[in-house]
Design a protein around this motif. Structure first.
Motif, PDB file in Angstrom:
ATOM      1  N   GLU A 251       0.833  -1.205   0.000  1.00  0.00           N
ATOM      2  CA  GLU A 251       0.000   0.000   0.000  1.00  0.00           C
ATOM      3  C   GLU A 251       0.863   1.250   0.000  1.00  0.00           C
ATOM      4  N   LEU A 252       1.996   1.200   0.691  1.00  0.00           N
ATOM      5  CA  LEU A 252       2.943   2.318   0.667  1.00  0.00           C
ATOM      6  C   LEU A 252       3.412   2.593  -0.749  1.00  0.00           C
ATOM      7  N   GLN A 253       3.818   1.539  -1.452  1.00  0.00           N
ATOM      8  CA  GLN A 253       4.298   1.700  -2.830  1.00  0.00           C
ATOM      9  C   GLN A 253       3.191   2.241  -3.737  1.00  0.00           C
ATOM     10  N   ASP A 254       1.969   1.776  -3.531  1.00  0.00           N
ATOM     11  CA  ASP A 254       0.842   2.245  -4.346  1.00  0.00           C
ATOM     12  C   ASP A 254       0.591   3.731  -4.133  1.00  0.00           C
ATOM     13  N   ILE A 255       0.688   4.183  -2.877  1.00  0.00           N
ATOM     14  CA  ILE A 255       0.460   5.603  -2.572  1.00  0.00           C
ATOM     15  C   ILE A 255       1.561   6.463  -3.169  1.00  0.00           C
ATOM     16  N   LEU A 256       2.814   6.009  -3.036  1.00  0.00           N
ATOM     17  CA  LEU A 256       3.937   6.759  -3.602  1.00  0.00           C
ATOM     18  C   LEU A 256       3.799   6.870  -5.122  1.00  0.00           C
ATOM     19  N   THR A 257       3.381   5.791  -5.758  1.00  0.00           N
ATOM     20  CA  THR A 257       3.163   5.809  -7.212  1.00  0.00           C
ATOM     21  C   THR A 257       2.032   6.755  -7.574  1.00  0.00           C
ATOM     22  N   GLU A 258       0.980   6.733  -6.772  1.00  0.00           N
ATOM     23  CA  GLU A 258      -0.187   7.584  -7.024  1.00  0.00           C
ATOM     24  C   GLU A 258       0.167   9.065  -6.906  1.00  0.00           C
TER      25      GLU A 258
END
Length: 649
Positions: free
Chosen positions: A565-572
């Motif tokens: 979820e951290l990686q998804d937020i950073l990508t977003e």
């Protein structure tokens, strides 16, 4: 207001009369109310479909016509079950006028288990298994070999696609059923769990000595060690008990086994004591796990207590002035499997969790009284070990009783019987209230400030908690780490636990997302499982899920609960100024408003409910994690440590 207007102005065509009474015919009723037939449409119900078909093959084995069952998880999560039984009869049914195969798969309460001579003993009492699986499947295919011909028919959502066809010749016999559960019914997912199926199939192999059950996982992502398992136990329930005790220290080497066979029934009991303090009794009737017990379990418990007391009196281990040992004393550290097979089993409801046959109590009680009594006479060394353990348990129980009474007297003298560190809520309705058991005073302080005081109570824990897996109940009363939990919940522990007295509807364990936090959670769950099991069984225990990360950029703040979820937020968040990422090492690092927003607010929080899917598996897990044996714990952590996100008990 709109609702009131609607209620007071019912149009004439909405009148409630005979025209509104709907009759669901055949399998339509199953699709409309699947939970009535398989318990639920969750993962539990999905796996239940497999059990229904396998149980039909097991019934063939009980009748003496089946020695091999093959269960295959196909690549698309469809299931194939193949046996070498007699094969379903393929002729035209005299009453229905269609093939008997079609009757079995499309008509509720149709089968060879209603006294027609097809089966003397059967677990599939109600005759709904095959038809229910068919009704809840996107498609189902059946292939039958009767020693001469091969027959085939396909169904889609319970409806036959063409009639039964002869498609080949054979000298073999047996039935093959291939089905794909219907995504319209099982909306939570259609993925089968290999471990869940393996546990159930292993249980059936233990209960039916000598039968060969093979589970094969054909999915490409299946680990190598879970591609196939062959389950065959010539020792039957003796080996079952050895399996239950495999991670425990037994106090006598050989499993005690007694059985009795009558014209219309059979009963067998296997038992062995370990050096632990908990009992594990698994009872079965016609291979159905009677999780709520019943007459067979009652008969066993009564006879066991009598035999042990009689032997203790006869040998002078219990003196004339001594009180008799109680049932719980005689069962401490006992692992036991009770299996009965009867022609007319009487279960409580379709779920079959409790046996009601009154004659079975007499049969089991007489068998254990006579044959266990003989065993003790012939094996005095083992008998003395068992009686010694029961007497030690009795002394501990009496000590626990004194400690409990002392605790009650102490509480009565205090101005308030609730723990001093408890920050209680103002509401008293336990359908609404919840208590957070929080690790440490720092996190407890934040939780107290951030909570909604109306319905959320906070109980901070501190110091090293007692591992109840290694302690008798007398050590629990008066323990300064566990007493606040017992007192706050208000429902007692052990045999005195009363769910009706529970002060909070949700008991939430809130600990740090680190090794120490995991240890606290496991200790508390072990305590609840061993001494407040209804708390888990009725779904009152939850695990809070605080975030692992806080991601900030300017005025934007987001929280991540997993690394992915951290990686998804950073990508977003994309390009631009690099966000600030804070890794929370503990709950105490969050201020009250952050803790409320992320972990305690019912509108935004994530919580895991602890469900008791399998008591045997839960017992085994707690024994491994919290018991004395190091090797099983090391192996458990090596196999699962990197993959565990949620622990289902």
């Amino acid at each position: 207001m709109q609702e009131e207007q609607h209620i007071t102005s019912v149009p004439i065509e909405d009148t409630y009369d005979e025209n509104q009474i709907q009759v669901l015919e055949g399998l339509e009723a199953v699709r409309k109310r699947p939970g009535m037939y398989i318990g639920s449409t969750s993962s539990r119900g999905l796996h239940h479909l497999v059990y229904e078909i396998v149980d039909n093959s097991i019934d063939e084995a009980l009748a003496g016509f089946c020695s091999r069952i093959l269960v295959e998880i196909e690549e698309d999560n469809s299931i194939t079950v193949t046996d070498n039984g007699r094969g379903i009869p393929t002729g035209i049914h005299p009453k229905m006028g269609i093939s008997t195969v079609e009757v079995v798969f499309t008509q509720l309460h149709a089968g060879g288990k209603f006294g027609g001579g097809g089966y003397k003993v059967s677990g599939g009492l109600h005759g709904v298994g095959a038809s229910v699986v068919n009704a809840l499947s996107e498609y189902l295919e059946v292939e039958i070999k009767n020693g001469e011909h091969i027959f085939y028919q396909k169904y889609e959502r319970g409806q036959g696609v063409g009639s039964l066809k002869q498609i080949g010749e054979t000298t073999e016999t047996g039935t093959k059923v291939h089905f794909k559960p219907d995504g319209e019914i099982f909306k939570e997912g259609l993925v089968y769990d290999y471990d869940v199926l393996r546990r159930r199939l292993r249980e059936q192999a233990f209960l039916n000595a000598g039968i060969n059950i093979t589970l094969v996982d054909k999915r490409t992502n299946a680990p190598e060690d879970k591609k196939m398992v062959e389950l065959k136990y010539d020792g039957g329930i003796r080996e079952f008990v050895e399996y239950l005790n495999r991670n425990k220290e037994v106090i006598h080497e050989d499993v005690i086994y007694v059985n009795s066979v009558r014209e219309d029934s059979e009963a067998e009991v296997a038992m062995q004591y370990n050096d632990g303090y908990n009992e594990m009794i698994m009872s079965f009737a016609n291979n159905i796990n009677t999780t709520e017990g019943g007459t067979h379990e009652t008969g066993f418990k009564s006879a066991l207590t009598k035999v042990i007391n009689d032997y203790a009196r006869k040998t002078g281990m219990l003196k004339e002035a001594d009180a008799n040992l109680k049932g719980e004393d005689c069962r401490e550290g006992l692992s036991c499997v009770i299996s009965v097979k009867v022609t007319e089993a009487q279960f409580e409801g379709q779920t079959k969790t409790k046996l009601g046959n009154s004659e079975i109590r007499t049969i089991v009680e007489k068998m254990v009284n006579e044959k266990l009594g003989e065993f003790f006479e012939e094996n005095p060394t083992i008998a003395k070990i068992v009686v010694d353990k029961a007497m030690t348990a009795s002394r501990a129980r009496e000590a626990a009783k004194r400690a409990r009474e002392s605790t009650r007297r102490k509480s009565a003298l205090e101005s308030s019987s609730l723990p001093g560190k408890l920050a209680d809520c103002s509401d008293r309705d336990n359908t609404y209230t919840e208590i957070y058991i929080v690790e440490g005073d720092s996190a407890g302080g934040s939780a107290k400030q951030g909570r909604d005081r109306r319905f959320q109570a906070i109980l901070p824990l501190w110091g090293k908690m007692l591992n109840v897996e290694k302690a008798r109940i007398d050590k629990i009363y008066g323990n300064d780490k566990l007493t606040p939990v017992i007192t706050a919940l208000g429902a007692g522990i052990g045999d005195e636990f009363d769910l009706n007295k529970l002060r909070y509807g949700k008991v939430v364990i809130m600990a740090d997302a680190d090794v120490d936090g995991a240890h606290i959670r496991t200790l508390l769950l072990t305590f609840f499982f061993r001494y407040m099991r209804p708390l888990i069984e009725d779904g009152h225990v939850y695990i809070a899920q605080p975030p692992l990360y806080k991601i900030s950029r300017g005025k934007i703040e987001k929280y991540a609960y997993t690394d992915q979820e951290l990686q998804d937020i950073l990508t977003e968040m994309g390009d631009g100024r690099t966000p600030s990422v804070q890794r929370y090492k503990g709950l105490g690092e969050m201020n009250p408003s952050q803790l409320w927003d992320t972990t305690m607010n019912p509108d935004t929080r994530i919580m895991l409910r602890v469900d008791l899917e399998d008591a045997q598996q839960a017992d085994e897990t707690f024994t491994i994690l919290m018991g004395d044996k190091v090797e099983p714990r090391r192996k458990f952590i090596e196999e699962r440590g990197t993959s565990v996100i949620n622990l289902d008990i």
